[in-house]
Scaffold this motif. Structure first.
Motif, PDB file in Angstrom:
ATOM      1  N   GLY A 202      -5.930  -8.275   6.996  1.00 22.80           N
ATOM      2  CA  GLY A 202      -5.188  -7.764   6.194  1.00 22.80           C
ATOM      3  C   GLY A 202      -4.176  -6.543   6.760  1.00 22.80           C
ATOM      4  O   GLY A 202      -3.124  -7.098   6.904  1.00 22.80           O
ATOM      5  N   ALA A 203      -4.701  -5.733   7.417  1.00 17.72           N
ATOM      6  CA  ALA A 203      -3.701  -4.008   7.575  1.00 17.72           C
ATOM      7  C   ALA A 203      -3.878  -4.668   9.148  1.00 17.72           C
ATOM      8  O   ALA A 203      -2.648  -4.268   9.237  1.00 17.72           O
ATOM      9  CB  ALA A 203      -5.218  -3.061   7.587  1.00 17.72           C
ATOM     10  N   ILE A 204      -4.133  -5.252  10.061  1.00 20.45           N
ATOM     11  CA  ILE A 204      -3.226  -5.556  10.937  1.00 20.45           C
ATOM     12  C   ILE A 204      -2.124  -6.202  10.781  1.00 20.45           C
ATOM     13  O   ILE A 204      -0.793  -6.305  11.301  1.00 20.45           O
ATOM     14  CB  ILE A 204      -4.465  -6.104  11.561  1.00 20.45           C
ATOM     15  CG1 ILE A 204      -5.598  -5.906  12.902  1.00 20.45           C
ATOM     16  CG2 ILE A 204      -3.599  -6.495  13.208  1.00 20.45           C
ATOM     17  CD1 ILE A 204      -6.948  -6.721  12.984  1.00 20.45           C
ATOM     18  N   ALA A 206      -0.052  -7.158   7.739  1.00 18.70           N
ATOM     19  CA  ALA A 206       0.866  -6.188   6.846  1.00 18.70           C
ATOM     20  C   ALA A 206       2.388  -6.292   7.976  1.00 18.70           C
ATOM     21  O   ALA A 206       3.317  -6.429   7.128  1.00 18.70           O
ATOM     22  CB  ALA A 206       0.124  -5.626   6.216  1.00 18.70           C
ATOM     23  N   PRO A 207       1.953  -4.925   8.622  1.00 16.70           N
ATOM     24  CA  PRO A 207       2.870  -4.746   9.332  1.00 16.70           C
ATOM     25  C   PRO A 207       4.369  -5.978   9.785  1.00 16.70           C
ATOM     26  O   PRO A 207       5.494  -5.872   9.993  1.00 16.70           O
ATOM     27  CB  PRO A 207       2.958  -3.232  10.489  1.00 16.70           C
ATOM     28  CG  PRO A 207       1.700  -3.088   9.980  1.00 16.70           C
ATOM     29  CD  PRO A 207       0.800  -4.406   9.580  1.00 16.70           C
ATOM     30  N   ALA A 210       6.452  -7.139   6.923  1.00 23.37           N
ATOM     31  CA  ALA A 210       6.765  -6.682   6.293  1.00 23.37           C
ATOM     32  C   ALA A 210       8.255  -6.442   7.471  1.00 23.37           C
ATOM     33  O   ALA A 210       9.116  -6.879   6.719  1.00 23.37           O
ATOM     34  CB  ALA A 210       6.625  -5.193   6.044  1.00 23.37           C
ATOM     35  N   ASP A 211       7.845  -6.071   8.959  1.00 25.08           N
ATOM     36  CA  ASP A 211       8.690  -5.913   9.456  1.00 25.08           C
ATOM     37  C   ASP A 211       9.645  -7.295   9.534  1.00 25.08           C
ATOM     38  O   ASP A 211      11.329  -7.390   9.629  1.00 25.08           O
ATOM     39  CB  ASP A 211       8.319  -6.371  10.974  1.00 25.08           C
ATOM     40  CG  ASP A 211       8.984  -5.668  12.308  1.00 25.08           C
ATOM     41  OD1 ASP A 211      10.014  -4.697  12.066  1.00 25.08           O
ATOM     42  OD2 ASP A 211       9.412  -6.853  13.047  1.00 25.08           O
ATOM     43  N   TYR A 241      -1.490  -6.364  -0.497  1.00 27.73           N
ATOM     44  CA  TYR A 241      -1.431  -5.116  -1.333  1.00 27.73           C
ATOM     45  C   TYR A 241      -0.590  -4.334  -0.341  1.00 27.73           C
ATOM     46  O   TYR A 241       0.234  -3.753  -0.406  1.00 27.73           O
ATOM     47  CB  TYR A 241      -2.156  -4.385  -1.855  1.00 27.73           C
ATOM     48  CG  TYR A 241      -2.588  -2.981  -2.440  1.00 27.73           C
ATOM     49  CD1 TYR A 241      -2.049  -2.881  -3.381  1.00 27.73           C
ATOM     50  CD2 TYR A 241      -2.859  -1.721  -1.921  1.00 27.73           C
ATOM     51  CE1 TYR A 241      -1.571  -1.705  -4.320  1.00 27.73           C
ATOM     52  CE2 TYR A 241      -2.715  -0.657  -2.321  1.00 27.73           C
ATOM     53  CZ  TYR A 241      -2.347  -0.702  -4.065  1.00 27.73           C
ATOM     54  OH  TYR A 241      -1.201   0.626  -4.151  1.00 27.73           O
ATOM     55  N   ILE A 242      -0.584  -4.232   0.581  1.00 27.83           N
ATOM     56  CA  ILE A 242       0.009  -2.692   1.517  1.00 27.83           C
ATOM     57  C   ILE A 242       1.114  -4.461   1.982  1.00 27.83           C
ATOM     58  O   ILE A 242       1.705  -3.226   2.401  1.00 27.83           O
ATOM     59  CB  ILE A 242      -1.235  -3.227   3.147  1.00 27.83           C
ATOM     60  CG1 ILE A 242      -2.292  -2.285   3.262  1.00 27.83           C
ATOM     61  CG2 ILE A 242       0.055  -2.187   4.295  1.00 27.83           C
ATOM     62  CD1 ILE A 242      -3.250  -2.184   4.142  1.00 27.83           C
ATOM     63  N   LEU A 246       3.888  -1.589   1.962  1.00 25.33           N
ATOM     64  CA  LEU A 246       5.731  -1.657   3.132  1.00 25.33           C
ATOM     65  C   LEU A 246       7.023  -1.651   2.849  1.00 25.33           C
ATOM     66  O   LEU A 246       7.592  -1.245   2.080  1.00 25.33           O
ATOM     67  CB  LEU A 246       4.913  -2.218   3.889  1.00 25.33           C
ATOM     68  CG  LEU A 246       3.855  -1.328   4.865  1.00 25.33           C
ATOM     69  CD1 LEU A 246       3.311  -2.883   6.383  1.00 25.33           C
ATOM     70  CD2 LEU A 246       4.621  -0.110   5.583  1.00 25.33           C
TER      71      LEU A 246
END
Lengths: 335, 150
Positions: A202-204, A206-207, A210-211, A241-242, A246
């Motif tokens: 998930g943390a990998i 998410a950015p 968002a991008d 959530y992240i 973001l």
């Protein structure tokens, strides 16, 4: 039409003619129970191998989707598909006896979005009349390839996600009477934010999600309010959530319009499987079993489907390399 | 590109999100219970073997065999998939973990044939542990041998 680097708007929309989904027993026990065209039994010792099982599932969804449009699979002009296995063997084996041109690609869990985009480009330029986008994943095969065998007793971190045993297929046409179309798409770029933990997908991702989402919204000049549903592929509870945080930091408030396929697939069972579902089949099956149904029944009008994928292998994970991610977007519209 | 979050700060940001999002109930109590349970179970088996007329050392050998058989059965039934969240203390019981690690690798790769599948992949997880163990034995043996001359 190319609006901005990687963002496409199709003046002549691509029609979604039919779709089909299949899932394993655990996935079918979730909130989408009854929406799948067939439930495949979990692997048992009589079966040949996980790969063959996945190939069977993929072929079934492809055939079913084509049958729903009153066609034969040989009538399809091109099949675009992929899965998580090495060299895309699952998909290649599924279509080995099918006499149709085939393109296989690997986009990790974003494979379905990638397949849809490639199919759309083919159809948009008029090279083909109808194309089939397929994607599937199998829990046991993926677990063995990327981590440890599934039956191995190991501590599971809270951030871990479960690869879904599921498949989905979408038949796209240039001209059809269907009420679902693809209006636009966005090809994401590889984003690496320096996360090394392969069990924190998930943390990998998410950015990257968002991008791509921000690039897409800016590219087509739309707001979050213009969409009825913004859905990510498989970010899980933490990634979702992240992603929201973001987007919020950039001024996009998603609120209740946002959902995640990994959460939609397992529903209340989510606590037993840590953070949520993942895998190429997760987003594909939720798209075909839920989102497209709702678009067809006119319960939704505009949907932004974000396929997210973490691009790593067992070798790079063991080398402690940072894990890059990618996200592709497809914009569905009900007409 | 998401500008607010710096790439260097992202890991910290992700960890803070993890702390707020995935608080939940800790499974430490379950782990403690299951760890204690397996040790008590092993002690009980030793007592049973003692009652059957075996000595302490013989009982321990039979206990290991019994644990390996239990681990095999649980692996075959796929029980460890569900127990992975709370019964992690099981991996500290060496024969239990060893049997599970060997059998799961052999089972999952058996479609690739007996030689390359079962035999080749059997020690995929256990192999590195065995290598380290053998090296440790050699070093310890060497030290003991050297100290015996002092």
């Amino acid at each position: 039409m190319n609006l901005k680097k990687g963002v496409f708007y199709f003046k002549n929309p691509i029609f979604i003619s039919s779709f089909a989904a299949a899932a394993g027993e655990k996935e079918a026990a979730g909130p989408l129970n009854g929406r799948f065209d067939r439930i495949f039994k979990d692997y048992n010792f009589c079966d040949k191998s996980y790969e063959i099982m996945q190939a069977e599932m993929q072929l079934f969804t492809a055939t079913k989707a084509v049958e729903k449009a009153n066609l034969n699979i040989e009538d399809v002009d091109v099949i675009c598909g992929g899965d998580l296995l090495n060299q895309c063997v699952g998909t290649s084996y599924a279509f080995k006896n099918v006499n149709v041109p085939f393109l296989g690609f690997y986009g990790a869990c974003a494979t379905m979005a990638e397949a849809l985009i490639v199919s759309c480009v083919f159809l948009n330029f008029g090279h083909v009349g109808c194309a089939l986008a397929v994607s599937a994943s199998n829990f046991y095969a993926t677990q063995r390839q990327f981590r440890f065998p599934a039956r191995y007793l190991q501590p599971r971190p809270k951030t871990a996600q479960k690869t879904a045993t599921a498949a989905g297929a979408v038949l796209l046409k240039r001209k059809d009477f269907s009420n679902i179309v693809i209006r636009g798409a966005c090809v994401g770029k590889v984003v690496d934010f320096g996360v090394k933990n392969a069990s924190n997908m998930g943390a990998i991702m998410a950015p990257a999600a968002a991008d791509s989402a921000i690039k897409f919204l800016k590219g087509i000049g739309k707001k979050v309010e213009d969409f009825d549903l913004i859905v990510t592929g498989d970010l899980g509870r933490l990634g979702a959530y992240i992603f929201c945080q973001l987007m919020k930091s950039e001024g996009y408030f998603l609120n209740s319009k946002y959902n995640d396929c990994g959460l939609m697939l397992y529903g209340k069972n989510i606590k037993n499987i840590c953070c949520g579902g993942s895998g190429a089949g997760c987003s594909a099956s939720v798209l075909c079993a839920d989102i497209l149904y709702r678009l067809k029944n006119k319960k939704l009008k505009n949907v932004m489907f974000i396929g997210t994928g973490a691009l790593h292998s067992k070798a790079t994970s063991n080398q402690k390399a940072t894990i890059p991610a990618i996200a592709h977007i497809v914009w569905f519209e009900g007409v | 590109m998401v500008s607010i979050i710096n790439k260097n700060d992202y890991e910290l940001f992700a960890k803070s999100c993890e702390a707020t999002m995935l608080r939940g109930r800790s499974s430490v109590i379950f782990m403690f219970f299951w760890g204690g349970f397996i040790c008590m179970f092993a002690e009980m088996l030793i007592l049973i073997f003692n009652r059957l007329g075996f000595g302490r050392q013989e009982s321990v050998i039979y206990l290991n065999i019994a644990l390996i058989l239990i681990s095999f059965t649980l692996t075959l039934l796929g029980a460890f998939q569900k127990m992975g969240r709370f019964a992690v203390a099981f991996i500290f019981i060496t024969p239990f973990w060893l049997a599970n690690a060997v059998l799961c690798c052999a089972l999952e790769n058996r479609a690739e044939g007996f030689i390359f599948g079962v035999c080749g992949k059997m020690f995929e997880i256990v192999g590195p542990v065995l290598v380290c163990e053998v090296i440790a034995f050699i070093l310890c043996g060497g030290f003991l041998y050297a100290f015996s001359f002092l």
